[in-house]
Design a protein around this motif. Structure first.
Motif, PDB file in Angstrom:
ATOM      1  N   GLU A   1       0.839  -1.199   0.104  1.00 21.24           N
ATOM      2  CA  GLU A   1      -0.196  -0.053   0.040  1.00 21.24           C
ATOM      3  C   GLU A   1       0.945   1.197  -0.165  1.00 21.24           C
ATOM      4  O   GLU A   1       1.936   1.256   0.580  1.00 21.24           O
ATOM      5  N   VAL A   2       0.328   2.331  -0.560  1.00 19.16           N
ATOM      6  CA  VAL A   2       1.387   3.703  -0.600  1.00 19.16           C
ATOM      7  C   VAL A   2       0.465   4.619  -0.387  1.00 19.16           C
ATOM      8  O   VAL A   2      -1.031   4.783  -0.373  1.00 19.16           O
ATOM      9  N   PRO A   3       0.869   5.600   0.410  1.00 21.86           N
ATOM     10  CA  PRO A   3      -0.036   6.907   0.795  1.00 21.86           C
ATOM     11  C   PRO A   3      -0.250   8.050  -0.211  1.00 21.86           C
ATOM     12  O   PRO A   3       0.287   8.046  -1.194  1.00 21.86           O
ATOM     13  N   HIS A   4      -1.372   8.298  -0.181  1.00 20.29           N
ATOM     14  CA  HIS A   4      -2.063   9.311  -1.134  1.00 20.29           C
ATOM     15  C   HIS A   4      -3.031  10.115  -0.522  1.00 20.29           C
ATOM     16  O   HIS A   4      -3.933   9.927  -0.089  1.00 20.29           O
ATOM     17  N   GLY A   5      -2.404  11.601  -0.046  1.00 23.13           N
ATOM     18  CA  GLY A   5      -3.217  12.421   0.402  1.00 23.13           C
ATOM     19  C   GLY A   5      -3.155  11.739   2.071  1.00 23.13           C
ATOM     20  O   GLY A   5      -2.326  11.648   2.614  1.00 23.13           O
ATOM     21  N   ASN A   6      -4.595  11.913   2.422  1.00 24.31           N
ATOM     22  CA  ASN A   6      -4.484  11.087   4.108  1.00 24.31           C
ATOM     23  C   ASN A   6      -5.029   9.892   3.976  1.00 24.31           C
ATOM     24  O   ASN A   6      -5.457   9.529   5.096  1.00 24.31           O
ATOM     25  N   THR A   7      -4.910   9.152   3.202  1.00 25.97           N
ATOM     26  CA  THR A   7      -5.151   7.939   3.034  1.00 25.97           C
ATOM     27  C   THR A   7      -4.340   6.745   2.470  1.00 25.97           C
ATOM     28  O   THR A   7      -3.330   7.201   1.779  1.00 25.97           O
ATOM     29  N   TRP A   8      -4.332   5.519   2.238  1.00 29.98           N
ATOM     30  CA  TRP A   8      -3.574   4.400   1.798  1.00 29.98           C
ATOM     31  C   TRP A   8      -4.290   3.916   0.634  1.00 29.98           C
ATOM     32  O   TRP A   8      -5.609   3.586   0.793  1.00 29.98           O
ATOM     33  N   MET A   9      -3.576   3.580  -0.273  1.00 31.74           N
ATOM     34  CA  MET A   9      -4.188   2.816  -1.559  1.00 31.74           C
ATOM     35  C   MET A   9      -3.329   1.598  -1.952  1.00 31.74           C
ATOM     36  O   MET A   9      -2.100   1.500  -1.740  1.00 31.74           O
ATOM     37  N   SER A  10      -4.114   0.594  -2.386  1.00 33.37           N
ATOM     38  CA  SER A  10      -3.690  -0.572  -2.776  1.00 33.37           C
ATOM     39  C   SER A  10      -2.877  -0.262  -4.192  1.00 33.37           C
ATOM     40  O   SER A  10      -3.228   0.518  -5.088  1.00 33.37           O
ATOM     41  N   VAL A  11      -1.780  -1.332  -4.628  1.00 36.06           N
ATOM     42  CA  VAL A  11      -1.227  -1.126  -5.764  1.00 36.06           C
ATOM     43  C   VAL A  11      -1.471  -2.231  -6.733  1.00 36.06           C
ATOM     44  O   VAL A  11      -1.668  -3.526  -6.370  1.00 36.06           O
ATOM     45  N   CYS A  12      -1.702  -1.948  -7.876  1.00 33.37           N
ATOM     46  CA  CYS A  12      -2.230  -3.040  -8.877  1.00 33.37           C
ATOM     47  C   CYS A  12      -0.935  -3.979  -9.383  1.00 33.37           C
ATOM     48  O   CYS A  12       0.098  -3.372  -9.293  1.00 33.37           O
ATOM     49  N   ALA A  13      -1.073  -5.022  -9.487  1.00 34.30           N
ATOM     50  CA  ALA A  13      -0.136  -6.009  -9.783  1.00 34.30           C
ATOM     51  C   ALA A  13       0.248  -6.083 -11.317  1.00 34.30           C
ATOM     52  O   ALA A  13       1.356  -6.507 -11.742  1.00 34.30           O
ATOM     53  N   ALA A  14      -0.257  -5.389 -12.273  1.00 32.25           N
ATOM     54  CA  ALA A  14      -0.180  -5.436 -13.575  1.00 32.25           C
ATOM     55  C   ALA A  14       1.178  -4.439 -13.596  1.00 32.25           C
ATOM     56  O   ALA A  14       1.434  -3.309 -13.263  1.00 32.25           O
ATOM     57  N   ALA A  15       2.104  -5.135 -14.271  1.00 26.99           N
ATOM     58  CA  ALA A  15       3.339  -4.519 -14.906  1.00 26.99           C
ATOM     59  C   ALA A  15       4.473  -4.468 -13.353  1.00 26.99           C
ATOM     60  O   ALA A  15       5.619  -4.064 -13.625  1.00 26.99           O
ATOM     61  N   PHE A  16       3.882  -5.019 -12.316  1.00 27.36           N
ATOM     62  CA  PHE A  16       4.831  -4.970 -11.196  1.00 27.36           C
ATOM     63  C   PHE A  16       5.751  -6.157 -11.356  1.00 27.36           C
ATOM     64  O   PHE A  16       5.329  -7.308 -11.228  1.00 27.36           O
ATOM     65  N   ASP A  17       6.938  -6.125 -10.988  1.00 29.59           N
ATOM     66  CA  ASP A  17       8.037  -6.816 -11.164  1.00 29.59           C
ATOM     67  C   ASP A  17       9.066  -6.864 -10.131  1.00 29.59           C
ATOM     68  O   ASP A  17       8.956  -6.309  -9.390  1.00 29.59           O
ATOM     69  N   GLN A  18      10.061  -7.764 -10.477  1.00 26.26           N
ATOM     70  CA  GLN A  18      11.310  -8.097  -9.276  1.00 26.26           C
ATOM     71  C   GLN A  18      11.702  -6.849  -9.201  1.00 26.26           C
ATOM     72  O   GLN A  18      12.286  -6.472  -7.971  1.00 26.26           O
ATOM     73  N   GLN A  19      12.084  -5.892  -9.967  1.00 29.08           N
ATOM     74  CA  GLN A  19      12.759  -4.567  -9.986  1.00 29.08           C
ATOM     75  C   GLN A  19      12.062  -3.713  -9.094  1.00 29.08           C
ATOM     76  O   GLN A  19      12.577  -3.013  -8.124  1.00 29.08           O
ATOM     77  N   ASP A  20      10.803  -3.584  -9.228  1.00 28.65           N
ATOM     78  CA  ASP A  20       9.883  -2.958  -8.088  1.00 28.65           C
ATOM     79  C   ASP A  20       9.780  -3.465  -6.837  1.00 28.65           C
ATOM     80  O   ASP A  20       9.812  -2.544  -5.963  1.00 28.65           O
TER      81      ASP A  20
END
Length: 394
Positions: free
Chosen positions: A66-85
């Protein structure tokens, strides 16, 4: 960070011996010596690296990203997420190298909004926020990405991975912990960080043998609430001491396996936790070798018998259809070869149970009285090969 990691400052040194509980709204609310009073040089200036991400649903080093955005947390999509990330994520969190990138809802589905950016890390960034991004297509929580990073603490030299000499990873190199001030509170933090249950012992004087290489930290002072040993107060990195004073820990054992519905914690229906879900284990190809490893992992002595669901009842949740091909000498089930069995062949009628000796069966022909769920009393007669011969004893 210690020892002017970001370079020495100049001018006044305002604070020294700062002691925070962690709940203060400002560092100025923490305990310290009088402002401006110190016995330090700028070579000892401290620094901080703050994380802008978190892993949820697992441990400090594994979970749904999860990553912060403003005052909330957001989930990250798995699309294109790889080992380098994943490498950047693990580096920012102060964990070891990435072990696995998981998709779907491995650590449960998030309930926050989805982050609409697609990340394209090169792998050498020290913060996830520094990675290039581009707009992403629509994504649902069925495609939340999760990351499993290696831990930065390990136990070496013991009979299981939950007991041994404490070693920490720093600058890519493993080193030991000097036992000055080492106590059960410190050991409890290590056991919790490694998901090894409760601390049973905080050993000193190289109880598990002398390490080699660096002695990274000394005078560890944990409060007991820290999620990792590196969050405790300590002196480091690089201590002038000898390995005859290496610290060690004995933990109660892994908590991702359990025996339930038996007369004690060392006998019952086998249940395994896969991320956040508990489930029973199918009896397909389950044998005494697998049971021996399980009993050893739970610190429950030797395996006495493998039984069916008529002993400890049928479960009601997930059924894990993994087949454990153990040779019997492993310290935990995850070290055994694992293959998959058709789930169609499994039902809760095939839930496997295990009876371990606990600390009571130490010699042959010992009799143990046990009460099962249906209140029928059984008597266990243990032969010289620790085979369980069962006879009803009303």
């Amino acid at each position: 960070m210690h020892v002017a990691h970001f370079g020495p400052g100049a001018g006044k040194i305002w604070m020294d011996n700062v002691m925070c509980s962690g709940s203060e709204p400002s560092i100025l609310n923490c305990s310290s010596v009088e402002m401006g009073n110190h016995n330090c040089g700028h070579s000892e200036d401290v620094g901080v690296i703050c994380s802008g991400i978190r892993l949820v649903g697992g441990s400090r080093c594994s979970g749904r990203l999860e990553v912060p955005h403003g005052n909330t947390w957001m989930s990250v999509c798995a699309a294109a997420f790889d080992q380098q990330d994943a490498e950047v994520v693990c580096r920012e969190l102060g964990c070891g190298a990435p072990v696995q990138v998981l998709r779907e809802d491995a650590f449960g589905k998030g309930d926050a909004q989805m982050w609409t950016q697609e990340t394209q890390c090169r792998g050498n960034e020290y913060q996830f926020a520094l990675c290039p991004t581009s707009p992403s297509h629509k994504c649902s929580h069925d495609n939340d990405v999760s990351v499993v990073c290696a831990e930065t603490v390990r136990l070496v030299g013991g009979k299981s991975s939950c007991a041994g000499r404490v070693e920490v990873l720093h600058d890519g190199q493993w080193g030991t912990v000097h036992d000055l001030s080492w106590d059960m509170t410190d050991a409890a933090v290590v056991c919790r960080e490694l998901n090894c249950g409760k601390a049973l012992s905080a050993s000193k004087n190289a109880h598990f043998g002398e390490g080699s290489g660096k002695i990274w930290i000394s005078d560890v002072q944990c409060t007991g609430s820290e999620s990792t040993l590196k969050n405790c107060r300590f002196n480091g990195w690089g201590i002038k001491a000898t390995h005859t004073e290496d610290a060690g820990v004995i933990c109660s054992g892994y908590t991702d396996l359990r025996l339930v519905n038996g007369p004690d914690i060392c006998s019952g229906r086998v249940e395994r936790q896969y991320f956040s879900k508990w489930g029973t284990v199918c009896d397909a190809c389950w044998d005494m070798r697998a049971a021996s490893v399980l009993c050893r992992q739970l610190n429950c002595g030797i395996a006495v018998s493998v039984v069916g669901s008529d002993w400890f009842g049928e479960g009601s949740d997930e059924i894990w259809a993994d087949v454990f091909d153990c040779d019997g000498h492993e310290t935990k089930l995850s070290e055994c070869s694992i293959s998959s069995w058709s789930r169609a062949e499994c039902s809760h009628r095939r839930d496997v149970g295990v009876i371990c000796s606990s600390e009571f069966i130490l010699q042959k022909d010992l009799l143990i009285l046990c009460y099962l769920k249906d209140k029928i009393k059984y008597k266990y007669s243990i032969s010289s090969h620790y085979t369980c011969v069962i006879s009803q004893h009303v």
